[in-house]
Design a protein around this motif. Structure first.
Motif, mmCIF file in Angstrom:
data_model
loop_
_atom_site.group_PDB
_atom_site.id
_atom_site.type_symbol
_atom_site.label_atom_id
_atom_site.label_comp_id
_atom_site.label_asym_id
_atom_site.label_seq_id
_atom_site.Cartn_x
_atom_site.Cartn_y
_atom_site.Cartn_z
ATOM 1 N N LYS A 157 -0.270 8.658 7.620
ATOM 2 C CA LYS A 157 -1.102 7.508 7.255
ATOM 3 C C LYS A 157 -0.597 6.181 7.816
ATOM 4 O O LYS A 157 -1.385 5.237 7.977
ATOM 5 C CB LYS A 157 -1.218 7.411 5.724
ATOM 6 N N HIS A 158 0.694 6.102 8.092
ATOM 7 C CA HIS A 158 1.258 4.807 8.506
ATOM 8 C C HIS A 158 2.076 4.877 9.802
ATOM 9 O O HIS A 158 2.584 3.850 10.253
ATOM 10 C CB HIS A 158 2.121 4.233 7.382
ATOM 11 N N HIS A 184 3.262 11.934 4.114
ATOM 12 C CA HIS A 184 2.301 10.884 3.781
ATOM 13 C C HIS A 184 2.494 9.657 4.670
ATOM 14 O O HIS A 184 1.536 9.169 5.293
ATOM 15 C CB HIS A 184 2.452 10.493 2.305
ATOM 16 N N ASP A 232 0.828 -1.214 0.000
ATOM 17 C CA ASP A 232 0.000 0.000 0.000
ATOM 18 C C ASP A 232 0.861 1.262 0.000
ATOM 19 O O ASP A 232 0.557 2.241 -0.693
ATOM 20 C CB ASP A 232 -0.918 0.017 1.224
ATOM 21 N N ILE A 233 1.941 1.233 0.779
ATOM 22 C CA ILE A 233 2.846 2.388 0.848
ATOM 23 C C ILE A 233 3.520 2.620 -0.506
ATOM 24 O O ILE A 233 3.594 3.747 -0.996
ATOM 25 C CB ILE A 233 3.909 2.179 1.954
ATOM 26 N N GLU A 273 6.898 15.464 0.711
ATOM 27 C CA GLU A 273 5.560 14.909 0.469
ATOM 28 C C GLU A 273 5.494 13.443 0.905
ATOM 29 O O GLU A 273 4.513 13.004 1.526
ATOM 30 C CB GLU A 273 5.212 15.037 -1.021
ATOM 31 N N GLU A 295 2.519 1.682 -3.517
ATOM 32 C CA GLU A 295 1.555 2.135 -4.526
ATOM 33 C C GLU A 295 1.203 3.610 -4.352
ATOM 34 O O GLU A 295 1.060 4.350 -5.336
ATOM 35 C CB GLU A 295 0.289 1.276 -4.454
ATOM 36 N N SER A 296 1.085 4.056 -3.112
ATOM 37 C CA SER A 296 0.725 5.459 -2.882
ATOM 38 C C SER A 296 1.875 6.401 -3.231
ATOM 39 O O SER A 296 1.651 7.486 -3.774
ATOM 40 C CB SER A 296 0.297 5.663 -1.422
ATOM 41 N N ILE A 297 3.112 5.984 -2.952
ATOM 42 C CA ILE A 297 4.272 6.818 -3.304
ATOM 43 C C ILE A 297 4.411 6.915 -4.821
ATOM 44 O O ILE A 297 4.784 7.957 -5.369
ATOM 45 C CB ILE A 297 5.569 6.261 -2.665
ATOM 46 N N CYS A 298 4.069 5.838 -5.505
ATOM 47 C CA CYS A 298 4.180 5.815 -6.979
ATOM 48 C C CYS A 298 3.168 6.739 -7.670
ATOM 49 O O CYS A 298 3.302 7.017 -8.871
ATOM 50 C CB CYS A 298 4.012 4.387 -7.492
ATOM 51 N N THR A 299 2.180 7.226 -6.926
ATOM 52 C CA THR A 299 1.221 8.168 -7.520
ATOM 53 C C THR A 299 1.792 9.582 -7.579
ATOM 54 O O THR A 299 1.235 10.463 -8.234
ATOM 55 C CB THR A 299 -0.091 8.193 -6.708
#
Length: 305
Positions: A281-282, A277, A223-224, A273, A226-230
């Protein structure tokens, strides 16, 4: 390579932890001495086993106290993390002693079942009441901190199980006094031993995971990533390591592959950023990122070093 951390500590709060531990140590020394003398006079194995458990509590509380003091020491060139792992080590040792003491008590209880002896139950009753009151007070002192600190939780569990053991000894003393059921002493000792193993196992497993640098179970690496890759212009996140240093710090390091050869100033903006994040979130409060562009290396999320 960029890194960042979020920290928040209260010195007055950690000092209060130390004071509460010290009070608990003194109370347990008093209980242990009283129960050893009382156990020898009365012949109660349950009382002696409770005294042994109390003695292990004294040692574990001292370990917790020393670890709590060490944890506040500053890092230096030879100890770049300081003594931040001291409290986790204390939790591991204390959990292990719970299990070892439990096995010893159960062995003694089985032997006593085949050699039942008359016990001075009135003395057992009064000393178990002393144990309930003193350990109950210590449990109340440490209860709040036990919810947020593994070291304090290990000390709290020792004291809680001791209080429960004293309750069991009290029940046994009453049954022996009223009905002369002296075998109850050994049975209660067995129950105390089983309870200790049950309480100690989870803490032993939890502290072992931290010492082995396992990723906290609440964190899903996929999940981490995938979110960084956005985030633009991130192309890939790989070679990820996430571990818990102590109760307050979760660390993450990773390689980030960029789509283009960005400036260092642009990387700093992206890094900030990422930091915000993963922190919000984590709960990851120490981030170390290695930026890459067109580098020929493994792009797997997990890479065996």
């Amino acid at each position: 390579m960029g890194h960042h951390h979020h920290h928040g500590h209260s010195h007055s709060h950690t000092d209060l932890r130390g004071r509460n531990l010290l009070i608990s140590i003194l109370l347990n020394i008093l209980i242990t001495l009283a129960q050893v003398v009382g156990g020898l006079i009365s012949g109660s194995l349950a009382l002696l086993s409770d005294a042994l458990h109390n003695f292990s509590d004294v040692l574990s509380l001292i370990i917790s106290y020393v670890a709590q003091k060490l944890g506040k020491k500053q890092a230096n060139k030879h100890k770049t993390f300081g003594y931040k792992r001291a409290e986790i080590m204390a939790a591991f040792v204390n959990a292990a002693t719970l299990v070892v003491v439990a096995i010893f008590l159960m062995k003694e209880a089985v032997e006593r079942l085949f050699d039942t002896q008359e016990i001075a139950s009135n003395l057992v009753i009064w000393l178990s009441v002393l144990g309930i009151v003193a350990n109950g007070f210590s449990v109340l002192l440490l209860k709040k901190d036990s919810k947020e600190n593994m070291n304090m939780r290990s000390a709290y569990l020792h004291l809680l199980t001791d209080m429960m053991a004293s309750v069991a000894v009290l029940i046994g003393g009453i049954l022996m006094s009223l009905f002369q059921l002296y075998w109850v002493d050994a049975v209660l000792t067995m129950i105390i031993g089983i309870y200790l193993i049950y309480m100690g196992y989870d803490l032993l497993k939890e502290s072992t995971k931290v010492l082995m640098l396992f990723t906290p179970k609440s964190i899903v690496i996929q999940d981490i990533v995938e979110s960084i890759c956005t985030i633009e212009p991130v192309k890939n996140v790989h070679h990820v390591h996430i571990w818990q240093l102590n109760e307050d710090e979760v660390h993450m390091e990773a390689h980030v592959d960029f789509k283009e050869d960005i400036k260092l100033s642009e990387f700093d903006t992206i890094l900030e950023e990422i930091e915000e994040h993963v922190y919000h979130k984590h709960g990851i409060n120490h981030v170390n990122i290695q930026p890459e562009f067109d580098k020929c290396d493994s792009k797997s999320i997990i890479v065996q070093d």
